[in-house]
Each structure stands twice: as structure tokens, then as C-alpha cells.
Design an enzyme around this catalytic site. Structure first.
Site, short mmCIF file in Angstrom:
data_model
loop_
_atom_site.label_atom_id
_atom_site.label_comp_id
_atom_site.label_asym_id
_atom_site.label_seq_id
_atom_site.Cartn_x
_atom_site.Cartn_y
_atom_site.Cartn_z
N HIS A 115 -3.21 10.24 1.31
CA HIS A 115 -3.21 8.92 1.94
C HIS A 115 -1.81 8.30 2.00
O HIS A 115 -1.60 7.34 2.73
CB HIS A 115 -4.20 7.99 1.24
CG HIS A 115 -3.76 7.49 -0.11
ND1 HIS A 115 -4.23 8.01 -1.29
CD2 HIS A 115 -2.90 6.51 -0.47
CE1 HIS A 115 -3.69 7.37 -2.31
NE2 HIS A 115 -2.87 6.46 -1.84
N ASP A 145 -7.54 14.33 -1.44
CA ASP A 145 -6.46 13.35 -1.35
C ASP A 145 -5.14 13.91 -1.89
O ASP A 145 -4.41 13.24 -2.61
CB ASP A 145 -6.83 12.06 -2.09
CG ASP A 145 -5.90 10.90 -1.73
OD1 ASP A 145 -5.31 10.94 -0.62
OD2 ASP A 145 -5.75 9.98 -2.54
N SER A 223 0.94 5.85 -6.01
CA SER A 223 0.20 6.97 -5.43
C SER A 223 1.06 8.22 -5.35
O SER A 223 2.16 8.19 -4.80
CB SER A 223 -0.27 6.61 -4.03
OG SER A 223 -1.50 5.96 -4.06
#
Length: 365
Positions: A115, A145, A223
């Protein structure tokens, strides 16, 4: 309302936290490396920190698009609005995002979250030494992901040591490194709160993940950054954080799983996921079939909604997550033995998992 959100967006509000003060002298329970001049956290970050990078992305987003053709063909519409509606054009804008990554091979391969880079038209990688390198996306896997980015460098790049996530235990030290809120090279400390936390139990139904839970502070911008153990080895990739009531819980992808997906992305540009075509629900005795995908391997083997799964590959079925792990481990094209119960009778069949993307694409056609 509680939400599980990815850690990509960088909000405009800035939350400042006080520094974490560690004891100068080693305390009971700390690793032997902790001493008078350096904590074990500093040693761990010194080992892996140089390989942690900032990832800046740009996406081109098209909005508007003018008036639908059906309206333009309506004489009354044209008479009322005139020619101004005919000239309406779509508009484009650039969205910028930021995340974290970790270099896992000296030839410039970086592991991050899908993402973070998905849909990006430009990827820039910032190194700890101040250099900024253009990156290219090798491949992404939305199901887990995970993504791999490649950069080219005239000089050798630092590499983070990868650990063994299967050896992680609840209570182990957890060190998160990343760029939360755009604050480069931020380090936070916590513990491993839980292992094998299935994504579906967090309300995430479009991922195949068993996550490591930690209370080490991770925030938007973290992230793709590493979660380290006390030795400075990467044991997970930070991916999700819980917001709302109970905020402060972070979830990371085990590095053993990440290595497997990264290897596939580097070799083929895509990841393969085995599918038998069953939707399952938890049952006190294991996992019960909720629905069967028409034309899938399970349908061809004769499974029906309501069947109770007893064993997969000779192992008792404890819950839907464990069943899916076994299917994934068996691989595409490998026969898989199933035992199930229907109307009090036991049955044994063999299914051959197929590649998830291929089957779903064929169903959509």
C-alpha cells in the site's frame, strides 16, 4: 468505533511524544549487550538502522471527467446549460505519500508494504546517509500487503540482518524503526504482545496474513519499516495500527512470510497464492464450509456448504485460519488430502489447489 488502518498517510496534525529514557546500566532481564555506555536498543539500531530507508511516492489522480454522454444528448440539458457543460474536462492532481522500507539485499532490493507504493508513478528512496535514489517497483502483492522496490547505487548499500519470526515469543523485546509523520529514523521500544494474530479477526478480509502484535509505538509513515528483536534482526515488517478505542496496538508481517513473498516477486514479479475455493466459518469443532466457489477445486471434489472439515494434509483442522495456512503451504498444483463430515458421515477427498488470481479472473469473465 475502532479501525485498523494502514500506516501510509501522513496527517497534517503532529503529535509529539516524550523521549523514552532507558537506564544507563544493565538491568536484570536485559540482553547481555546492554551496558554502561550503550543500551541494547542502541546496539540493535546501530546494526540494522543504516538499512532503513524513507520511501516518498507520487500518484497522479484523475477527478471529474465532465458531463456524462447521456446528458449531452438531451436537448433540454443542452439548451439550459449551453456550451459550458461541453467543455468540462477531467482534472488531474498529484498525491504524495511517504512510508518506510528496509534494504534486504546489497544489490539494492528493498522490502516495504504494497500500500506504500501501489499505483505510484514515481518512487524516491532516501538513505540514512542523506542520499536520494530513484526507485522502481519490482512487484507488489496486495494479498499480503508486501512489495519489493529496487534502487541502483554506485557504492555498496547497507543490509539489515533478517531474523527468524518463527522463533519470536510473546514478551520478547520489539524495536520499531521508521519515519512516522515524516520524522526520519524514529525508534520506539515495546514487546511482542501476541503472535499468529489472524487478519480476519481484525476485520481485514481481503488479506492472507497471520500478524505479530506489538505495543511498540508505530504511526502513519512507519509502513514497511522493520520490527527488530533485541539483537537487531528484522523479525517483521510493520503494516497496520489500530486507531480509536484501544489505540496503540501495532501489527506486523512476520519476516519469514515476507521473505517467501519477496523471493517470488523478485523472480517473477508476482506472488502465487493457492486456492481451493472454500469460504469457511468458525465452528466449535474446527471449520465449517459456508460457501463453495463454483468451478473451483473444492466444488469439483464434491464439497458442499455445511460440511465440517476434520483434517487437512493429515492434520486436524482447528479453525479457518489454520486451514488456509495449510492450503498456502501445500502450494499450487500439489494434491491435498481433505477429510470432512456431512450428516454424521465421514468422507475423504483429494483437492488440487489452483492459483488464486487465475481462478478469480476466470470467474469474472
Amino acid at each position: 468505533m475502532q479501525r485498523i488502518v494502514p500506516l501510509l498517510g501522513i496527517p497534517t496534525a503532529l503529535c509529539l511524544q516524550g523521549p523514552l529514557l532507558l537506564p544507563a546500566l544493565a538491568e536484570p532481564g536485559l540482553p547481555p549487550s546492554a551496558g554502561a555506555h550503550s543500551s541494547f536498543v542502541a546496539e540493535a539500531v546501530r546494526r540494522a538502522g543504516p538499512a532503513v530507508v524513507r520511501i516518498d511516492t507520487e500518484r497522479t489522480v484523475t477527478t471529474g471527467g465532465g458531463v456524462p454522454q447521456a446528458f449531452l444528448l438531451d436537448p433540454l440539458f443542452r439548451q439550459f446549460f449551453g456550451g459550458s457543460a461541453l467543455g468540462a474536462q477531467p482534472s488531474q492532481r498529484t498525491e504524495r505519500g511517504q512510508g518506510t522500507g528496509v534494504i534486504f539485499q546489497a544489490d539494492g532490493l528493498i522490502l516495504t508494504n504494497a500500500h506504500v507504493v501501489e499505483g505510484s508513478s514515481r518512487v524516491s528512496v532516501g538513505l540514512v546517509d542523506g542520499r536520494s535514489l530513484e526507485g522502481s517497483v519490482v512487484g507488489t502483492d496486495p494479498i499480503t500487503d508486501l512489495a519489493v522496490v529496487r534502487v541502483a547505487s554506485a557504492t555498496p548499500l547497507p543490509v539489515a540482518p533478517l531474523g527468524n519470526s518463527d522463533a519470536v515469543q510473546v514478551g520478547d523485546w520489539a524495536i520499531a524503526v521508521g519515519n512516522p509523520f515524516g520524522l526520519d529514523n524514529t525508534v520506539t521500544l515495546g514487546i511482542i504482545s501476541s503472535t499468529n494474530r489472524n487478519a480476519s479477526k481484525l476485520g481485514i478480509t481481503d488479506k492472507r496474513l497471520d500478524l505479530i502484535q506489538t505495543d511498540a509505538a508505530i504511526n502513519p509513515g512507519n509502513s514497511g519499516g522493520p520490527l527488530l528483536n533485541s539483537e537487531g534482526q528484522v523479525v517483521a515488517i510493520n503494516a497496520l495500527v489500530r486507531s480509536g478505542p484501544g489505540a496503540g496496538l501495532g501489527f506486523s508481517i512476520p519476516i519469514n512470510r515476507a521473505k517467501t513473498i519477496a523471493d517470488q516477486l523478485v523472480r517473477t514479479g508476482r506472488a502465487s497464492h493457492a486456492l481451493v475455493g472454500l469460504s469457511l466459518q468458525l465452528d466449535p469443532r474446527g471449520a465449517r464450509v459456508a460457501s463453495v466457489l463454483p468451478g473451483g477445486p473444492a466444488a469439483k471434489a464434491g464439497l458442499q456448504p455445511g460440511d465440517l472439515l476434520l483434517k487437512v494434509a493429515g492434520q486436524p483442522v482447528r479453525d479457518p485460519a489454520q486451514f488456509l495456512r495449510q492450503v498456502e503451504a501445500s502450494g499450487v498444483g500439489e494434491p491435498l488430502a481433505l477429510q470432512f463430515q456431512r450428516d454424521g458421515k465421514a468422507f475423504a477427498v483429494t483437492v488440487v489447489p489452483v492459483e488464486m488470481g487465475r481462478l478469480l479472473r476466470s470467474q469474472a469473465q
